[in-house]
Design a protein around this motif. Sequence first.
Motif, PDB file in Angstrom:
ATOM      1  N   UNK A   1      -1.114  12.098   4.654  1.00  0.00           N
ATOM      2  CA  UNK A   1      -2.159  11.287   4.043  1.00  0.00           C
ATOM      3  C   UNK A   1      -2.276  11.641   2.570  1.00  0.00           C
ATOM      4  N   UNK A   2      -2.366  10.630   1.725  1.00  0.00           N
ATOM      5  CA  UNK A   2      -2.426  10.841   0.281  1.00  0.00           C
ATOM      6  C   UNK A   2      -3.629  10.116  -0.299  1.00  0.00           C
ATOM      7  N   UNK A   3      -4.039  10.549  -1.495  1.00  0.00           N
ATOM      8  CA  UNK A   3      -5.121   9.898  -2.223  1.00  0.00           C
ATOM      9  C   UNK A   3      -4.486   8.980  -3.262  1.00  0.00           C
ATOM     10  N   UNK A   4      -4.649   7.673  -3.095  1.00  0.00           N
ATOM     11  CA  UNK A   4      -3.992   6.693  -3.954  1.00  0.00           C
ATOM     12  C   UNK A   4      -5.045   5.901  -4.727  1.00  0.00           C
ATOM     13  N   UNK A   5      -4.846   5.795  -6.043  1.00  0.00           N
ATOM     14  CA  UNK A   5      -5.740   5.027  -6.912  1.00  0.00           C
ATOM     15  C   UNK A   5      -5.099   3.674  -7.210  1.00  0.00           C
ATOM     16  N   UNK A   6      -5.811   2.594  -6.884  1.00  0.00           N
ATOM     17  CA  UNK A   6      -5.345   1.230  -7.150  1.00  0.00           C
ATOM     18  C   UNK A   6      -6.170   0.662  -8.296  1.00  0.00           C
ATOM     19  N   UNK A  16      -6.354  -6.249  -0.674  1.00  0.00           N
ATOM     20  CA  UNK A  16      -5.131  -6.300   0.117  1.00  0.00           C
ATOM     21  C   UNK A  16      -4.400  -4.964   0.093  1.00  0.00           C
ATOM     22  N   UNK A  17      -4.245  -4.387  -1.105  1.00  0.00           N
ATOM     23  CA  UNK A  17      -3.560  -3.097  -1.201  1.00  0.00           C
ATOM     24  C   UNK A  17      -4.348  -2.007  -0.496  1.00  0.00           C
ATOM     25  N   UNK A  18      -5.670  -2.060  -0.589  1.00  0.00           N
ATOM     26  CA  UNK A  18      -6.502  -1.074   0.098  1.00  0.00           C
ATOM     27  C   UNK A  18      -6.322  -1.162   1.607  1.00  0.00           C
ATOM     28  N   UNK A  19      -6.254  -2.379   2.132  1.00  0.00           N
ATOM     29  CA  UNK A  19      -6.085  -2.560   3.568  1.00  0.00           C
ATOM     30  C   UNK A  19      -4.720  -2.058   4.028  1.00  0.00           C
ATOM     31  N   UNK A  20      -3.680  -2.422   3.304  1.00  0.00           N
ATOM     32  CA  UNK A  20      -2.320  -2.018   3.683  1.00  0.00           C
ATOM     33  C   UNK A  20      -2.161  -0.500   3.620  1.00  0.00           C
ATOM     34  N   UNK A  21      -2.573   0.098   2.505  1.00  0.00           N
ATOM     35  CA  UNK A  21      -2.416   1.542   2.346  1.00  0.00           C
ATOM     36  C   UNK A  21      -3.338   2.317   3.276  1.00  0.00           C
ATOM     37  N   UNK A  22      -4.527   1.761   3.533  1.00  0.00           N
ATOM     38  CA  UNK A  22      -5.429   2.399   4.485  1.00  0.00           C
ATOM     39  C   UNK A  22      -4.845   2.411   5.879  1.00  0.00           C
ATOM     40  N   UNK A  23      -4.182   1.321   6.260  1.00  0.00           N
ATOM     41  CA  UNK A  23      -3.541   1.259   7.569  1.00  0.00           C
ATOM     42  C   UNK A  23      -2.402   2.268   7.689  1.00  0.00           C
ATOM     43  N   UNK A  24      -1.839   2.656   6.540  1.00  0.00           N
ATOM     44  CA  UNK A  24      -0.775   3.664   6.546  1.00  0.00           C
ATOM     45  C   UNK A  24      -1.337   5.082   6.579  1.00  0.00           C
ATOM     46  N   UNK A  25      -2.667   5.211   6.612  1.00  0.00           N
ATOM     47  CA  UNK A  25      -3.290   6.529   6.730  1.00  0.00           C
ATOM     48  C   UNK A  25      -3.711   7.166   5.422  1.00  0.00           C
ATOM     49  N   UNK A  26      -3.625   6.414   4.307  1.00  0.00           N
ATOM     50  CA  UNK A  26      -3.963   6.978   3.007  1.00  0.00           C
ATOM     51  C   UNK A  26      -5.437   6.736   2.659  1.00  0.00           C
ATOM     52  N   UNK A 121       6.021  13.738  -5.274  1.00  0.00           N
ATOM     53  CA  UNK A 121       4.795  14.470  -5.583  1.00  0.00           C
ATOM     54  C   UNK A 121       4.452  15.508  -4.525  1.00  0.00           C
ATOM     55  N   UNK A 122       5.299  15.644  -3.520  1.00  0.00           N
ATOM     56  CA  UNK A 122       5.003  16.558  -2.416  1.00  0.00           C
ATOM     57  C   UNK A 122       5.304  17.997  -2.827  1.00  0.00           C
TER      58      UNK A 122
END
Length: 240
Positions: A1-6, A16-26, A121-122
């Motif tokens: 899980x990562x913290x992503x800024x859109x 849309x990006x929030x929904x997609x990335x949230x579904x990926x666990x971010x 970034x890992x």
Amino acid sequence: MANILVVDDEMGIRELLSEILGDEGHVVQLAENAQQAREARAQARPDLVLLDIWMPDTDGVTLLKEWQRDGLLTMPVIMMSGHATIDTAVEATRIGALNFLEKPIALQKLLKAVQQGLTRNIEPPRPVAPISRMSVMDTPSTPAPVAQFNQSPASFENRDFSLGNQLMPNNQHNFGNLSFDLPLREARDAFERIYFEYHLHREGGSMTRVAEKTGLERTHLYRKLKQLGVESVKYGKRGE
């Protein structure tokens, strides 16, 4: 899980990006302009930034230059635009952007770019205590229960229907909360809702694995879940 800024001034793109990335666990932070992006960056360094180029107050390339100048460009940045020229994309990459995505953004390109950015970034993995082979071999593997229908109509009279942890008593024409007395369209929608909730629960909310299991293209899967009113975020990865 990562913290992503859109960062994007279009609300539809952000959602849309929030929904997609949230579904990926971010975990997703949203900013609609450069000032909000500056504030989000000041509060905590995100693991990745998706940055729109054309914004009303300060464009994304200028903000990228600002971060680079002030030593704040310490995270991968992926630029986005539907109107940028090749020269703009090259300039952003020269400044320090990791990638450039052209709008409308293809889902697979988005996920691939995000994965590449997060991989860069890992941090190196910490050493962990070895797991003995015996302890792994002794762990029983219990497959998740799968609902089955017998082809004989008479068998429905005295059969227990189970789905995950839901068990219905005998002599009920129900599958989970599905009544066989419903009109076909309503029964089909109800079954599909149970079907997708089952797979979302089983796959820990991973839309990629659910798409593979159900045989649907991800974009179609998103539309189907929205149509059925199934909130995939409820089944997000637990304990990760």
